[in-house]
Design a protein around this motif. Sequence first.
Motif, PDB file in Angstrom:
ATOM      1  N   ARG A   1      -2.998   4.970   9.378  1.00  0.00           N
ATOM      2  CA  ARG A   1      -4.171   5.804   9.709  1.00  0.00           C
ATOM      3  C   ARG A   1      -5.263   5.495   8.524  1.00  0.00           C
ATOM      4  O   ARG A   1      -6.564   6.043   8.784  1.00  0.00           O
ATOM      5  CB  ARG A   1      -3.919   7.323   9.697  1.00  0.00           C
ATOM      6  N   SER A   2      -4.890   5.322   7.336  1.00  0.00           N
ATOM      7  CA  SER A   2      -5.672   5.150   6.178  1.00  0.00           C
ATOM      8  C   SER A   2      -6.171   3.786   5.781  1.00  0.00           C
ATOM      9  O   SER A   2      -7.027   3.652   4.973  1.00  0.00           O
ATOM     10  CB  SER A   2      -5.117   6.014   5.102  1.00  0.00           C
ATOM     11  N   ASN A   3      -5.306   2.855   6.071  1.00  0.00           N
ATOM     12  CA  ASN A   3      -5.457   1.343   5.561  1.00  0.00           C
ATOM     13  C   ASN A   3      -5.416   0.683   7.023  1.00  0.00           C
ATOM     14  O   ASN A   3      -4.048   0.274   7.288  1.00  0.00           O
ATOM     15  CB  ASN A   3      -4.541   1.258   4.409  1.00  0.00           C
TER      16      ASN A   3
ATOM     17  N   GLU B   1      -8.779   8.913  -7.592  1.00  0.00           N
ATOM     18  CA  GLU B   1      -7.639   8.470  -7.094  1.00  0.00           C
ATOM     19  C   GLU B   1      -7.309   9.223  -5.711  1.00  0.00           C
ATOM     20  O   GLU B   1      -6.771  10.532  -5.766  1.00  0.00           O
ATOM     21  CB  GLU B   1      -6.279   9.152  -8.052  1.00  0.00           C
TER      22      GLU B   1
ATOM     23  N   LYS C   1      -6.111   8.346  -2.656  1.00  0.00           N
ATOM     24  CA  LYS C   1      -5.213   7.851  -1.642  1.00  0.00           C
ATOM     25  C   LYS C   1      -3.827   8.868  -1.446  1.00  0.00           C
ATOM     26  O   LYS C   1      -3.804   9.125  -0.487  1.00  0.00           O
ATOM     27  CB  LYS C   1      -4.570   6.468  -1.850  1.00  0.00           C
ATOM     28  N   TYR C   2      -3.203   9.384  -2.491  1.00  0.00           N
ATOM     29  CA  TYR C   2      -2.228  10.286  -2.196  1.00  0.00           C
ATOM     30  C   TYR C   2      -2.432  11.346  -1.431  1.00  0.00           C
ATOM     31  O   TYR C   2      -1.771  12.119  -0.647  1.00  0.00           O
ATOM     32  CB  TYR C   2      -1.590  10.737  -3.517  1.00  0.00           C
ATOM     33  N   GLY C   3      -3.797  12.031  -1.852  1.00  0.00           N
ATOM     34  CA  GLY C   3      -4.249  13.223  -0.979  1.00  0.00           C
ATOM     35  C   GLY C   3      -4.922  13.288   0.226  1.00  0.00           C
ATOM     36  O   GLY C   3      -5.278  14.368   0.546  1.00  0.00           O
ATOM     37  N   ARG C   4      -5.089  11.902   0.741  1.00  0.00           N
ATOM     38  CA  ARG C   4      -5.835  11.777   1.704  1.00  0.00           C
ATOM     39  C   ARG C   4      -5.179  12.192   3.078  1.00  0.00           C
ATOM     40  O   ARG C   4      -5.901  12.746   4.103  1.00  0.00           O
ATOM     41  CB  ARG C   4      -6.530  10.371   1.894  1.00  0.00           C
ATOM     42  N   PRO C   5      -4.123  11.745   3.243  1.00  0.00           N
ATOM     43  CA  PRO C   5      -3.437  12.114   4.820  1.00  0.00           C
ATOM     44  C   PRO C   5      -3.480  13.515   4.988  1.00  0.00           C
ATOM     45  O   PRO C   5      -3.881  13.953   6.367  1.00  0.00           O
ATOM     46  CB  PRO C   5      -2.134  11.830   4.513  1.00  0.00           C
TER      47      PRO C   5
ATOM     48  N   SER D   1       1.982  12.546  -8.168  1.00  0.00           N
ATOM     49  CA  SER D   1       2.194  11.068  -8.007  1.00  0.00           C
ATOM     50  C   SER D   1       1.372  10.371  -9.043  1.00  0.00           C
ATOM     51  O   SER D   1       1.572   9.171  -9.539  1.00  0.00           O
ATOM     52  CB  SER D   1       1.712  10.750  -6.659  1.00  0.00           C
TER      53      SER D   1
ATOM     54  N   ASP E   1       2.945   6.065   9.352  1.00  0.00           N
ATOM     55  CA  ASP E   1       1.946   6.445  10.362  1.00  0.00           C
ATOM     56  C   ASP E   1       0.721   7.034   9.209  1.00  0.00           C
ATOM     57  O   ASP E   1      -0.335   6.768   9.401  1.00  0.00           O
ATOM     58  CB  ASP E   1       2.539   7.605  11.220  1.00  0.00           C
ATOM     59  N   SER E   2       1.107   7.879   8.200  1.00  0.00           N
ATOM     60  CA  SER E   2      -0.026   8.247   7.272  1.00  0.00           C
ATOM     61  C   SER E   2      -0.614   7.017   6.820  1.00  0.00           C
ATOM     62  O   SER E   2      -1.956   7.176   6.389  1.00  0.00           O
ATOM     63  CB  SER E   2       0.533   9.018   6.331  1.00  0.00           C
TER      64      SER E   2
ATOM     65  N   GLU F   1       0.748  -1.273   0.118  1.00  0.00           N
ATOM     66  CA  GLU F   1      -0.003  -0.104  -0.060  1.00  0.00           C
ATOM     67  C   GLU F   1       0.875   1.208   0.036  1.00  0.00           C
ATOM     68  O   GLU F   1       1.187   1.652   1.175  1.00  0.00           O
ATOM     69  CB  GLU F   1      -0.852  -0.103   1.171  1.00  0.00           C
TER      70      GLU F   1
ATOM     71  N   LYS G   1       0.542   4.290  -1.744  1.00  0.00           N
ATOM     72  CA  LYS G   1       0.138   5.527  -2.000  1.00  0.00           C
ATOM     73  C   LYS G   1      -0.046   6.763  -1.037  1.00  0.00           C
ATOM     74  O   LYS G   1       0.517   7.764  -0.997  1.00  0.00           O
ATOM     75  CB  LYS G   1      -1.147   5.453  -2.943  1.00  0.00           C
ATOM     76  N   TYR G   2      -0.702   6.313   0.192  1.00  0.00           N
ATOM     77  CA  TYR G   2      -0.812   7.220   1.100  1.00  0.00           C
ATOM     78  C   TYR G   2       0.216   7.793   1.641  1.00  0.00           C
ATOM     79  O   TYR G   2       0.619   9.169   1.955  1.00  0.00           O
ATOM     80  CB  TYR G   2      -1.552   6.649   2.289  1.00  0.00           C
TER      81      TYR G   2
ATOM     82  N   ILE H   1      -7.100  14.434   6.132  1.00  0.00           N
ATOM     83  CA  ILE H   1      -7.538  13.825   7.556  1.00  0.00           C
ATOM     84  C   ILE H   1      -6.691  14.528   8.680  1.00  0.00           C
ATOM     85  O   ILE H   1      -7.153  14.926   9.634  1.00  0.00           O
ATOM     86  CB  ILE H   1      -6.984  12.412   7.664  1.00  0.00           C
ATOM     87  N   ARG H   2      -5.274  15.071   8.483  1.00  0.00           N
ATOM     88  CA  ARG H   2      -4.564  15.750   9.372  1.00  0.00           C
ATOM     89  C   ARG H   2      -4.946  16.977   9.697  1.00  0.00           C
ATOM     90  O   ARG H   2      -4.642  17.775  10.793  1.00  0.00           O
ATOM     91  CB  ARG H   2      -3.113  15.471   9.142  1.00  0.00           C
TER      92      ARG H   2
END
Lengths: 249, 249
Positions: free
Chosen positions: A186-188, B152, B154-158, B187, A182-183, A152, A154-155, B161-162
């Motif tokens: 938190r997501s997966n 898409e 995943k890349y921009g999620r953390p 990405s 950690d990122s 995993e 991407k995050y 969230i934070r």
Amino acid sequence: MTYCVGLLVDRGLVFMSDTRTNAGIDNISVVSKMKTWSVPGERFLCLLSAGNLATTQSTVSLLEERSVAPADREPAILNQPSMFQTAKLIGDTLREVISYTSPSGQKADGRFSASFVLGGQIKGGRPRLFMIYPEGNFIEAGADNPFFQIGEHKYGRPIIIRTYDAGMALEEVAKLLLVSFDSTIRSNLSVGLPIDLQFYEADSFMPGYRHRFDQRDPYYQLISEGWSDSLKAAFDQLPAFERTADVEA
Amino acid sequence: MTYCVGLLVDRGLVFMSDTRTNAGIDNISVVSKMKTWSVPGERFLCLLSAGNLATTQSTVSLLEERSVAPADREPAILNQPSMFQTAKLIGDTLREVISYTSPSGQKADGRFSASFVLGGQIKGGRPRLFMIYPEGNFIEAGADNPFFQIGEHKYGRPIIIRTYDAGMALEEVAKLLLVSFDSTIRSNLSVGLPIDLQFYEADSFMPGYRHRFDQRDPYYQLISEGWSDSLKAAFDQLPAFERTADVEA
């Protein structure tokens, strides 16, 4: 799923891997995805694995077993002349395991699929880092692509892309990878603690510092909690967005 | 691929979408994935779409066409009593389009699949935000899940969230989403500029500020370049990792 990173800097290599394995979200357990071999003074190897656990374990077991008595059983993981040949051996072994398991021969996208990150150094060569695909072929890290992620990815990728620097100390890389992990965690849900860390210092030809971070690890907690605050502070420092009159709806 | 986000804060809604569409990486073009409708003083709707372009365009066209003469043709997108009913209408229309295209009827995972984010407000109700699935069903955002991403994500999620906070001004949300989009664009080649932004201010019942960021947009460049520096500064402020003697290998 899984998350593993191998990263090359001027001072050596840093490896990090999570330990969660699952056969469904109601069937999880802890398995290390990091395996090291060493002949001190001559070579050090670290292998990270993602994908079907039976496949990765079989591959590692075959590599291990063949190293028990290298004189009798070739090829041996500790008996290759170069990192390139070591990566080739692992790729060949992985392809062999997948072929054996898949009824119709090698299948890269199938459910028995797996991939590896291999890093290390053998006397006479420089530290090298490879990504090994289920097909048995592989690519090498260089100045333009100094790290490999499997699982995993991407995050946790943007922070590595934006922060990596070849001059980083191994400790800085550990901090960077902890933020990335950690990122992801938190997501997966399929990526989980504890996290294994392994250093390799260039030209040491022996295992470097190793550490396992669990939920109670004070440094992990500092990073996990501190990063949100640091990120917010960094975000606040960016210039504010202002509406421009000419595009008002 | 695509990247769209709809986000709910106390002061209203913010929508952002990229504009890249592709039928292979050698066949890309620019198409807006953001569609708005409004009856000023009564309602405002914004719809973001991801997935098969023929499906999303057909769905939007059907919704549009049926709104031309609402008295003649029911159901009309601008004639629903609530945001819930509006989301249901869009879900039903989407399911109808997918059923019509797929030879064997509705197929969620098929190549004609698509999904939507719908946000807006209708007089008598509060601002609401929904995610509509290819199956035609949908979920609503709330305090615990105040934003939806499609494509898409995943890349921009953390970073979302934070950094998200319900008290943010719409301009702050725009800044946050630009960072999230920039991380994604760096990405994934299938997400690309220009980026569309739409504000909706709670209880305004009319379109808010709208802007398109292209490659030359000075604020986008500030964010794209400034964020890497801010992130590095934030990273440097985190406590350094130190080896603990008891786990030295």
